[in-house]
Design an enzyme around this catalytic site. Structure first.
Site, PDB file in Angstrom:
ATOM      1  N   ALA A   9       0.849  -1.203   0.000  1.00 28.40           N
ATOM      2  CA  ALA A   9       0.000   0.000   0.000  1.00 28.40           C
ATOM      3  C   ALA A   9       0.878   1.245   0.000  1.00 28.40           C
ATOM      4  O   ALA A   9       0.715   2.127   0.840  1.00 28.40           O
ATOM      5  CB  ALA A   9      -0.926  -0.022   1.212  1.00 28.40           C
ATOM      6  N   LEU A 159       3.578   5.927 -13.494  1.00 29.69           N
ATOM      7  CA  LEU A 159       3.161   7.192 -12.879  1.00 29.69           C
ATOM      8  C   LEU A 159       4.369   7.903 -12.273  1.00 29.69           C
ATOM      9  O   LEU A 159       5.349   7.269 -11.872  1.00 29.69           O
ATOM     10  CB  LEU A 159       2.102   6.955 -11.795  1.00 29.69           C
ATOM     11  N   GLU A 161       5.408  10.714  -9.193  1.00 29.51           N
ATOM     12  CA  GLU A 161       4.851  11.276  -7.967  1.00 29.51           C
ATOM     13  C   GLU A 161       4.544  12.754  -8.178  1.00 29.51           C
ATOM     14  O   GLU A 161       5.204  13.447  -8.955  1.00 29.51           O
ATOM     15  CB  GLU A 161       5.821  11.062  -6.805  1.00 29.51           C
ATOM     16  N   ALA A 218      14.226   0.578 -18.987  1.00 26.05           N
ATOM     17  CA  ALA A 218      14.707   1.404 -20.100  1.00 26.05           C
ATOM     18  C   ALA A 218      14.069   2.793 -20.053  1.00 26.05           C
ATOM     19  O   ALA A 218      14.748   3.802 -20.259  1.00 26.05           O
ATOM     20  CB  ALA A 218      14.392   0.718 -21.433  1.00 26.05           C
ATOM     21  N   CYS A 272      13.138   6.062  -7.748  1.00 26.84           N
ATOM     22  CA  CYS A 272      13.224   5.175  -8.914  1.00 26.84           C
ATOM     23  C   CYS A 272      14.483   5.312  -9.759  1.00 26.84           C
ATOM     24  O   CYS A 272      15.117   4.305 -10.075  1.00 26.84           O
ATOM     25  CB  CYS A 272      12.007   5.399  -9.817  1.00 26.84           C
TER      26      CYS A 272
HETATM   27  P1  NAD Z   1       6.660   1.872  -1.021  1.00 23.28           P
HETATM   28  O1  NAD Z   1       7.846   1.567  -0.177  1.00 23.28           O
HETATM   29  O2  NAD Z   1       5.978   3.183  -0.901  1.00 23.28           O
HETATM   30  O3  NAD Z   1       5.537   0.741  -0.777  1.00 23.28           O
HETATM   31  C1  NAD Z   1       5.795  -0.618  -0.710  1.00 23.28           C
HETATM   32  C2  NAD Z   1       4.907  -1.233   0.361  1.00 23.28           C
HETATM   33  O4  NAD Z   1       5.019  -2.655   0.292  1.00 23.28           O
HETATM   34  C3  NAD Z   1       5.285  -0.834   1.783  1.00 23.28           C
HETATM   35  O5  NAD Z   1       4.189  -0.210   2.409  1.00 23.28           O
HETATM   36  C4  NAD Z   1       5.635  -2.178   2.465  1.00 23.28           C
HETATM   37  O6  NAD Z   1       5.244  -2.245   3.832  1.00 23.28           O
HETATM   38  C5  NAD Z   1       4.860  -3.157   1.629  1.00 23.28           C
HETATM   39  N1  NAD Z   1       5.356  -4.533   1.681  1.00 23.28           N
HETATM   40  C6  NAD Z   1       6.638  -4.976   1.527  1.00 23.28           C
HETATM   41  N2  NAD Z   1       6.678  -6.321   1.610  1.00 23.28           N
HETATM   42  C7  NAD Z   1       5.404  -6.746   1.810  1.00 23.28           C
HETATM   43  C8  NAD Z   1       4.801  -8.024   1.953  1.00 23.28           C
HETATM   44  N3  NAD Z   1       5.539  -9.143   1.883  1.00 23.28           N
HETATM   45  N4  NAD Z   1       3.475  -8.090   2.158  1.00 23.28           N
HETATM   46  C9  NAD Z   1       2.727  -6.953   2.217  1.00 23.28           C
HETATM   47  N5  NAD Z   1       3.235  -5.719   2.072  1.00 23.28           N
HETATM   48  C10 NAD Z   1       4.558  -5.614   1.862  1.00 23.28           C
HETATM   49  O7  NAD Z   1       7.133   1.616  -2.523  1.00 23.28           O
HETATM   50  P2  NAD Z   1       6.547   2.308  -3.852  1.00 23.28           P
HETATM   51  O8  NAD Z   1       7.166   3.632  -4.061  1.00 23.28           O
HETATM   52  O9  NAD Z   1       5.071   2.169  -3.866  1.00 23.28           O
HETATM   53  O10 NAD Z   1       7.166   1.348  -4.957  1.00 23.28           O
HETATM   54  C11 NAD Z   1       6.701   0.024  -5.122  1.00 23.28           C
HETATM   55  C12 NAD Z   1       7.302  -0.529  -6.404  1.00 23.28           C
HETATM   56  O11 NAD Z   1       6.838   0.244  -7.518  1.00 23.28           O
HETATM   57  C13 NAD Z   1       8.827  -0.474  -6.465  1.00 23.28           C
HETATM   58  O12 NAD Z   1       9.289  -1.602  -7.158  1.00 23.28           O
HETATM   59  C14 NAD Z   1       9.099   0.780  -7.280  1.00 23.28           C
HETATM   60  O13 NAD Z   1      10.322   0.702  -7.968  1.00 23.28           O
HETATM   61  C15 NAD Z   1       7.946   0.763  -8.260  1.00 23.28           C
HETATM   62  N6  NAD Z   1       7.561   2.097  -8.782  1.00 23.28           N
HETATM   63  C16 NAD Z   1       7.527   3.186  -7.949  1.00 23.28           C
HETATM   64  C17 NAD Z   1       7.103   4.428  -8.454  1.00 23.28           C
HETATM   65  C18 NAD Z   1       7.059   5.645  -7.577  1.00 23.28           C
HETATM   66  O14 NAD Z   1       6.832   6.735  -8.097  1.00 23.28           O
HETATM   67  N7  NAD Z   1       7.235   5.539  -6.271  1.00 23.28           N
HETATM   68  C19 NAD Z   1       6.702   4.527  -9.782  1.00 23.28           C
HETATM   69  C20 NAD Z   1       6.730   3.399 -10.586  1.00 23.28           C
HETATM   70  C21 NAD Z   1       7.151   2.186 -10.069  1.00 23.28           C
HETATM   71  C1  UDX Z   2       9.854   8.754 -12.350  1.00 20.47           C
HETATM   72  C2  UDX Z   2       9.307   8.564 -13.773  1.00 20.47           C
HETATM   73  O1  UDX Z   2       9.041   9.849 -14.355  1.00 20.47           O
HETATM   74  C3  UDX Z   2       8.032   7.731 -13.737  1.00 20.47           C
HETATM   75  O2  UDX Z   2       7.575   7.484 -15.069  1.00 20.47           O
HETATM   76  C4  UDX Z   2       8.327   6.426 -13.033  1.00 20.47           C
HETATM   77  O3  UDX Z   2       7.160   5.631 -12.956  1.00 20.47           O
HETATM   78  C5  UDX Z   2       8.879   6.663 -11.645  1.00 20.47           C
HETATM   79  O4  UDX Z   2      10.069   7.489 -11.743  1.00 20.47           O
HETATM   80  P1  UDX Z   2       9.268  10.318 -10.295  1.00 20.47           P
HETATM   81  O5  UDX Z   2      10.603   9.892  -9.789  1.00 20.47           O
HETATM   82  O6  UDX Z   2       8.094  10.210  -9.402  1.00 20.47           O
HETATM   83  O7  UDX Z   2       8.904   9.508 -11.633  1.00 20.47           O
HETATM   84  O8  UDX Z   2       9.340  11.868 -10.753  1.00 20.47           O
HETATM   85  P2  UDX Z   2       9.936  12.604 -12.050  1.00 20.47           P
HETATM   86  O9  UDX Z   2       8.985  13.639 -12.454  1.00 20.47           O
HETATM   87  O10 UDX Z   2      10.378  11.666 -13.086  1.00 20.47           O
HETATM   88  O11 UDX Z   2      11.212  13.360 -11.453  1.00 20.47           O
HETATM   89  C6  UDX Z   2      12.360  12.641 -11.002  1.00 20.47           C
HETATM   90  C7  UDX Z   2      13.445  13.625 -10.613  1.00 20.47           C
HETATM   91  O12 UDX Z   2      13.965  14.289 -11.764  1.00 20.47           O
HETATM   92  C8  UDX Z   2      12.965  14.735  -9.677  1.00 20.47           C
HETATM   93  O13 UDX Z   2      13.949  14.998  -8.707  1.00 20.47           O
HETATM   94  C9  UDX Z   2      12.803  15.925 -10.604  1.00 20.47           C
HETATM   95  O14 UDX Z   2      12.919  17.160  -9.960  1.00 20.47           O
HETATM   96  C10 UDX Z   2      13.953  15.692 -11.571  1.00 20.47           C
HETATM   97  N1  UDX Z   2      13.761  16.348 -12.876  1.00 20.47           N
HETATM   98  C11 UDX Z   2      12.716  16.014 -13.673  1.00 20.47           C
HETATM   99  C12 UDX Z   2      14.692  17.283 -13.320  1.00 20.47           C
HETATM  100  O15 UDX Z   2      15.663  17.589 -12.618  1.00 20.47           O
HETATM  101  N2  UDX Z   2      14.516  17.862 -14.546  1.00 20.47           N
HETATM  102  C13 UDX Z   2      13.475  17.541 -15.363  1.00 20.47           C
HETATM  103  O16 UDX Z   2      13.399  18.102 -16.470  1.00 20.47           O
HETATM  104  C14 UDX Z   2      12.551  16.594 -14.902  1.00 20.47           C
END
Ligand code: NAD
Ligand code: UDX
Length: 480
Positions: A9, A159, A161, A218, A272
């Protein structure tokens, strides 16, 4: 009624499932997590993450077809489709330390799915994982499953953040990878139907498993590479008198390059980019491709260089020392519109200034005091020397105070550093800030949010990433 359960979550699991629940009223969605505080927060009025628009979506669906629970096993057992969205951080010790993805959480989730399942399931990789992870997951599931049919799909999340809800409503694409067998294709179709509730069919791309897994790494590598490229140019702009914003604008007009993601900055952060590139580097090395590995490693090295270049610039311009000087820090989150600080460049910049004995007054509109203090004192992992050095030594907090607004942060300060591009920083009363600062008053803009010429007219000495330097900065060159 199709039942979906999402394990994890977090920043991805929470918003993604909330939007699926909103767009698919006929589907029951349960998000489960081992963390009790996280689930309690999802069920409260104070959601565990700040994301514009998220609260409205959760309020509309929670208790209708969206649920948050700690009863992981029950909801996994009940589900038809299980998304796994657990964290996959960089390994900090053992084989592949400093590069490989730590799949401990993933593996334990997979073993639990195998243990509790009594009916066929589609298991969806939502976490970002190394290419070929699906093969390992398949092995864990099939060796432990008492003959239950599991289909593994890769459905990486794109997505960002701060714009998560917008990105989920209107994604550039949805990517689904599956086995090219009749059962695999059927599973792909089932997941496609979920997204088809709101995503146009032509935006749903179906590939084989390995292409989907690798496309996620990638995409992040290409995005981060653009930032390191423009940041590398920003250093050259400062050396030559070119303006990086003008260069970005000019090259971005070329439709083959495009205008997005060309903002020079103090460095990219977030959970990420660094993690996923390190993972890519490790996979290249394991596949006997050291040249390819070194190519991608350079993207992170330039990012580290950009952060230390910024610190050096601050110290050099202030007579080569910031010892005992007050520096206001505006912004701590890794980008605007999030409270997330994972790998935020602010950590490295603040620590660099603290090592030089500066006194910091930090303000961020979303990051709580406890989080900033935790980030600054944590033992920071050094990805380049995971075995030799292992950790960078932590700093103490008696040089740091966390304040309530930008004016407090800059009061009596010798300098101000802008480290996150929060909109509110664009409209500050800089005359008031100048009047309350020590002179000469410095502004170091790591996000190019202020107009350097307007601030120079007020009397500030201004450094903006990649912009022409004023005479003061030229006279006090920073050693990179
Ligand atoms: P997060 O740390 O916010 O959330 C992960 C959650 O998983 C935690 O709340 C943790 O308690 C839970 N968890 C771990 N092991 C568990 C288990 N065995 N059973 C139940 N719950 C468990 O991480 P996040 O930022 O949501 O990222 C999750 C994945 O998505 C990562 O692989 C990340 O690379 C990928 N991702 C993240 C983003 C981003 O913007 N944060 C974007 C795209 C992909
Ligand atoms: C990134 C990818 O964009 C998203 O597709 C993937 O799923 C998760 O990783 P995020 O890390 O949440 O998303 O934010 P992003 O908008 O990509 O910014 C990443 C970092 O790059 C931030 O620190 C941002 O300030 C920086 N950034 C972004 C720059 O310095 N210059 C830019 O032109 C864009």
């Amino acid at each position: 009624m199709v039942k979906i359960c999402c394990i994890g979550a977090g920043y991805v699991g929470g918003p993604t499932m909330a939007v699926i629940a909103l767009k698919c009223p006929s589907i029951e969605v349960v998000v489960v997590d081992i963390s009790t505080p996280r689930i309690t927060a999802w069920n409260s009025d104070h959601l565990p993450i700040y994301e514009p628009g998220l609260e409205d979506v959760v309020k509309e669906c929670r208790g209708r077809n969206l649920f948050f629970s700690n009863d992981v096993e029950k909801h996994v057992a009940d589900a038809d489709i299980v998304f796994v969205s657990v964290n996959t951080p960089t390994k900090t010790q053992g084989l592949g330390a400093g590069k490989a993805a730590d799949l401990t959480y993933w593996e334990s989730a997979a073993r639990m799915i195998a243990d509790v399942s009594k009916s066929a399931k589609i298991v969806v990789e939502k976490s970002t994982v190394p290419v070929k992870t699906a093969e390992a997951i398949e092995k864990i599931l099939t060796h432990n499953s008492k003959g239950i049919d599991f289909q593994i799909l890769s459905n990486p999340e794109f997505l960002a953040e701060g714009t998560a809800i917008k990105d989920l409503y209107n994604p550039d694409r949805v990517l689904i990878g599956g086995r090219e067998t009749p059962e695999g294709l059927k599973a792909v179709q089932a997941l496609k139907q979920v997204y088809a509730h709101w995503v146009p069919e032509e935006k749903i791309i179906c590939t084989n498993l390995w292409s989907a897994e690798l496309s996620k790494l990638a995409a992040n590598a290409f995005l981060a590479q653009r930032i390191s490229s423009v940041n590398a140019m920003s250093a050259l702009c400062e050396a030559t008198g070119a303006d990086v914003s003008q260069v970005s604008h000019a090259i971005g007009k070329d439709t083959r390059i495009g205008s997005k993601f060309l903002n020079a900055s103090v460095g990219f952060g977030g959970s990420c980019f660094q993690k996923d590139i390190l993972n890519l580097v490790y996979i290249c090395e394991c596949n006997g491709l050291p040249e390819v590995a070194n190519y991608w490693k350079q993207v992170i090295q330039i990012n580290d260089y950009q952060k230390s270049r910024f610190v050096n610039r601050v110290v050099a311009s202030m007579f080569n020392t910031v010892a005992g000087k007050k520096i206001g820090i505006l912004g701590f989150a890794f980008k605007k519109d999030t409270g997330d600080t994972r790998e935020t460049p602010a950590i490295d910049v603040c620590r660099g200034l603290l090592v030089d004995k500066a006194e910091l007054r930090i303000y961020d509109p979303q990051v709580p005091q406890a989080q900033i203090e935790k980030d600054l004192t944590m033992v920071k992992f050094d990805w380049e020397n995971p075995v030799l050095v292992n950790h960078v030594s932590p700093v103490t907090l008696n040089q740091v105070s966390i304040v309530e607004n930008a004016y407090e942060a800059s009061k009596d300060a010798h300098g101000v550093c802008i480290l996150t591009e929060w909109d509110e920083f664009k409209t500050l009363d800089f005359q008031k800030i100048y009047d309350n600062m020590q002179k000469p008053a410095f502004i170091f803009d790591g996000r190019n949010v202020v107009d350097p010429n307007k601030l120079r007219d007020i009397g500030f000495i201004v450094y903006s990433i990649g912009k022409p330097l004023d005479q003061w900065l030229k006279d006090m060159p920073a050693v990179a």
